[in-house]
Design a protein around this motif. Structure first.
Motif, short mmCIF file in Angstrom:
data_model
loop_
_atom_site.label_atom_id
_atom_site.label_comp_id
_atom_site.label_asym_id
_atom_site.label_seq_id
_atom_site.Cartn_x
_atom_site.Cartn_y
_atom_site.Cartn_z
N LYS A 53 0.82 -1.21 0.00
CA LYS A 53 0.00 0.00 0.00
C LYS A 53 0.86 1.27 0.00
O LYS A 53 0.39 2.33 0.43
N ARG A 54 2.07 1.16 -0.50
CA ARG A 54 2.91 2.35 -0.62
C ARG A 54 2.30 3.32 -1.63
O ARG A 54 1.67 2.90 -2.60
N GLN A 55 2.50 4.60 -1.40
CA GLN A 55 1.94 5.59 -2.31
C GLN A 55 2.53 5.46 -3.70
O GLN A 55 1.82 5.63 -4.70
N GLN A 56 3.81 5.15 -3.77
CA GLN A 56 4.46 4.97 -5.06
C GLN A 56 4.97 3.53 -5.15
O GLN A 56 5.81 3.12 -4.35
N ARG A 57 4.47 2.79 -6.09
CA ARG A 57 4.81 1.37 -6.22
C ARG A 57 6.06 1.20 -7.08
O ARG A 57 6.07 0.46 -8.06
N GLU A 58 7.11 1.89 -6.73
CA GLU A 58 8.34 1.78 -7.50
C GLU A 58 9.21 0.69 -6.90
O GLU A 58 8.86 0.05 -5.91
N ALA A 59 10.37 0.47 -7.51
CA ALA A 59 11.30 -0.53 -6.99
C ALA A 59 11.62 -0.22 -5.53
O ALA A 59 11.72 0.95 -5.13
N PHE A 60 11.79 -1.26 -4.72
CA PHE A 60 11.99 -1.09 -3.29
C PHE A 60 13.28 -0.34 -2.97
O PHE A 60 13.31 0.47 -2.05
N ALA A 61 14.34 -0.57 -3.74
CA ALA A 61 15.65 0.00 -3.41
C ALA A 61 16.20 0.84 -4.56
O ALA A 61 15.89 0.62 -5.73
N SER A 62 16.99 1.82 -4.17
CA SER A 62 17.76 2.62 -5.12
C SER A 62 19.21 2.50 -4.70
O SER A 62 19.64 3.11 -3.71
N LEU A 63 19.99 1.69 -5.47
CA LEU A 63 21.31 1.25 -5.00
C LEU A 63 22.44 1.79 -5.88
O LEU A 63 22.27 2.03 -7.08
N ILE A 64 23.59 1.95 -5.23
CA ILE A 64 24.81 2.30 -5.96
C ILE A 64 25.52 1.00 -6.32
O ILE A 64 26.14 0.36 -5.47
N ILE A 65 25.38 0.59 -7.56
CA ILE A 65 26.03 -0.64 -8.01
C ILE A 65 27.50 -0.37 -8.34
O ILE A 65 28.38 -1.15 -7.99
N ARG A 66 27.72 0.80 -8.98
CA ARG A 66 29.10 1.22 -9.28
C ARG A 66 29.27 2.64 -8.78
O ARG A 66 28.43 3.51 -9.04
N PRO A 67 30.36 2.90 -8.05
CA PRO A 67 30.54 4.23 -7.45
C PRO A 67 30.57 5.36 -8.47
O PRO A 67 30.26 6.50 -8.14
N ASP A 68 30.96 5.05 -9.70
CA ASP A 68 31.06 6.10 -10.71
C ASP A 68 29.76 6.26 -11.50
O ASP A 68 29.73 6.99 -12.49
N LYS A 69 28.70 5.55 -11.10
CA LYS A 69 27.43 5.60 -11.82
C LYS A 69 26.31 6.05 -10.89
O LYS A 69 26.42 5.92 -9.66
N PRO A 70 25.22 6.59 -11.46
CA PRO A 70 24.06 6.95 -10.62
C PRO A 70 23.43 5.70 -10.00
O PRO A 70 23.70 4.57 -10.40
N THR A 71 22.58 5.94 -9.01
CA THR A 71 21.87 4.82 -8.39
C THR A 71 20.93 4.18 -9.39
O THR A 71 20.45 4.83 -10.34
N VAL A 72 20.69 2.89 -9.19
CA VAL A 72 19.76 2.17 -10.08
C VAL A 72 18.65 1.55 -9.22
O VAL A 72 18.88 1.17 -8.07
N PRO A 73 17.45 1.46 -9.78
CA PRO A 73 16.35 0.83 -9.04
C PRO A 73 16.51 -0.68 -9.00
O PRO A 73 16.79 -1.32 -10.02
N VAL A 74 16.39 -1.25 -7.82
CA VAL A 74 16.47 -2.70 -7.64
C VAL A 74 15.30 -3.11 -6.77
O VAL A 74 15.12 -2.60 -5.65
N ASP A 75 14.49 -4.05 -7.25
CA ASP A 75 13.28 -4.44 -6.51
C ASP A 75 13.53 -5.74 -5.75
O ASP A 75 14.50 -6.46 -5.99
N LEU A 76 12.62 -6.01 -4.81
CA LEU A 76 12.62 -7.32 -4.18
C LEU A 76 12.17 -8.36 -5.19
O LEU A 76 11.38 -8.08 -6.10
N ASP A 77 12.66 -9.54 -5.04
CA ASP A 77 12.39 -10.62 -5.99
C ASP A 77 10.90 -10.94 -6.04
O ASP A 77 10.32 -11.40 -5.06
N GLY A 78 10.26 -10.65 -7.16
CA GLY A 78 8.83 -10.90 -7.32
C GLY A 78 7.96 -9.71 -6.99
O GLY A 78 6.73 -9.78 -7.09
N GLY A 79 8.57 -8.61 -6.56
CA GLY A 79 7.80 -7.44 -6.15
C GLY A 79 7.73 -7.36 -4.63
O GLY A 79 7.86 -8.36 -3.92
N THR A 80 7.48 -6.15 -4.13
CA THR A 80 7.58 -5.92 -2.69
C THR A 80 6.61 -6.79 -1.89
O THR A 80 7.03 -7.51 -0.98
N GLY A 81 5.31 -6.71 -2.20
CA GLY A 81 4.32 -7.48 -1.44
C GLY A 81 4.54 -8.98 -1.53
O GLY A 81 4.64 -9.67 -0.49
N PRO A 82 4.61 -9.54 -2.73
CA PRO A 82 4.82 -10.98 -2.86
C PRO A 82 6.12 -11.46 -2.23
O PRO A 82 6.17 -12.54 -1.64
#
Length: 365
Positions: A53-82
């Motif tokens: 029931k989050r207001q914005q159903r976007e990916a759960f995490a915004s992570l730094i995969i590479r220090p020289d790159k912007p953050t990328v959206p990474v979701d929980l496996d199967g979506g947040t609720g499932p």
């Protein structure tokens, strides 16, 4: 009755040492929560479902995969609720014969930012609302708020999954402790309902405008204090009233509804003319009072545990009161019509006998 709500903050901090090996979160990565056996077993509930029931159903995490790159959206496996429901189902013993609880995720996000000396800072916000499923309704029970922070070197991402998992675990632990402690005292967790009645028969002072119905205290003409209207063709008029007030307590998982029943007449709205100042006319007015008292006995029968919903018993009681009041108005009119307002003495005698019989049934005569 208001629903019981409690908000408890929780926070923890992780510092990831450089000795942890890297986890693969490159490309189309997802965060897979690893099941574990939680150190408690629910005895009064199970998690029926998880709703995102989050207001914005976007990916759960915004992570730094590479220090020289912007953050990328990474979701929980199967979506947040499932994903969270799957984790709970595999980590927490579920007895579906117990009380169903719905978990609503109202806030859920993990954000990483660049920190000092090349480190990566992470912040998790997680708010969980727990609802009770009862009588096909979803009732708010309690909420939990978890906040977590961590710091990790680039390339070492194990802490991310661990922080999310442990925050969910703390939310479940909070729910478990709350239900174990409060299950006997919280209305939405009640599984039974009872009703206790108390008839108000208080002897009011002579100066009071209210006379409560009391079998041991019949009406007198002194109770009729209003000035008779000159335009009325009737000899007397009583103004009876019926009402209830109440409250409820929760004890040992049962809602006990306590109702005070009031049958009364108002002196300031009841009157008698000189021509009607006799015992026969007083009996006719007393019978109007008796009919009101018998209506409250009908209300008492209508309001029983089988007729009340745990979720909406106040509305149930109000409905039964309205139904009783409607029937009372019709019977009062029927009484006056059939007796011709007391003029027909034969019919009046039959009504006297009928009402006396009903009053004796309830121990009121």
């Amino acid at each position: 009755m208001k629903l019981f709500l409690r908000l408890v903050p929780f926070s923890f901090f992780f510092l990831l040492a450089t000795g942890f090996g890297p986890a693969n979160l490159a490309g189309d990565a997802v965060i897979a929560l690893q099941p574990e056996t939680l150190p408690f077993t629910p005895t009064g509930y199970y998690i029926e479902s998880v709703q995102d029931k989050r207001q914005q159903r976007e990916a759960f995490a915004s992570l730094i995969i590479r220090p020289d790159k912007p953050t990328v959206p990474v979701d929980l496996d199967g979506g947040t609720g499932p994903a969270i429901y799957k984790y709970i189902s595999r980590s927490l013993k579920q007895n579906r014969s117990l009380r169903p609880i719905v978990l609503r995720i109202t806030v859920g996000n993990l954000t990483e930012t660049a920190g000092p000396k090349g480190m990566i800072n992470g912040r998790l916000n997680l708010s969980l609302a727990f609802d009770v499923k009862r009588e096909d309704e979803q009732l708010s029970l309690v909420t939990y708020q978890g906040n977590a922070r961590y710091q990790r070197p680039p390339g070492q991402t194990q802490v991310i999954e661990k922080v999310i998992r442990q925050s969910v675990n703390e939310g479940l632990r909070f729910l478990n402790n709350f239900i174990n402690k409060e299950s006997d005292n919280v209305p939405v967790l009640a599984s039974k309902i009872s009703v206790t009645f108390n008839n108000i028969t208080t002897r009011t002072p002579a100066s009071s405008d209210t006379v409560f119905y009391d079998p041991a205290r019949p009406l007198t003409w002194d109770d009729f204090r209003a000035i008779p209207p000159t335009t009325s063709r009737y000899a007397a008029q009583i103004m009876p009233g019926v009402a209830y007030e109440g409250h409820s307590d929760v004890e040992k998982g049962s809602i006990d509804v306590k109702l005070k029943l009031k049958v009364f007449m108002l002196k300031s709205q009841s009157w008698v003319k000189a021509i009607g100042h006799n015992d026969y006319a007083l009996n006719h007015e007393q019978r109007h009072f008796d009919i009101a008292r018998l209506a409250m006995e009908d209300f008492r029968k209508r309001v029983n545990p089988d007729s009340l919903s745990l979720n909406d018993y106040n509305s149930n009681i109000q409905y039964q009161y309205i139904e009783m009041y409607r029937a009372l108005s019709l019977r009062q009119q029927q009484y006056d019509d059939e007796t011709a307002h007391g003029i027909n003495q034969g019919v009046q005698a039959r009504w006297n006998n009928r009402l006396d019989s009903e009053l004796r049934t309830f121990g009121l005569k």
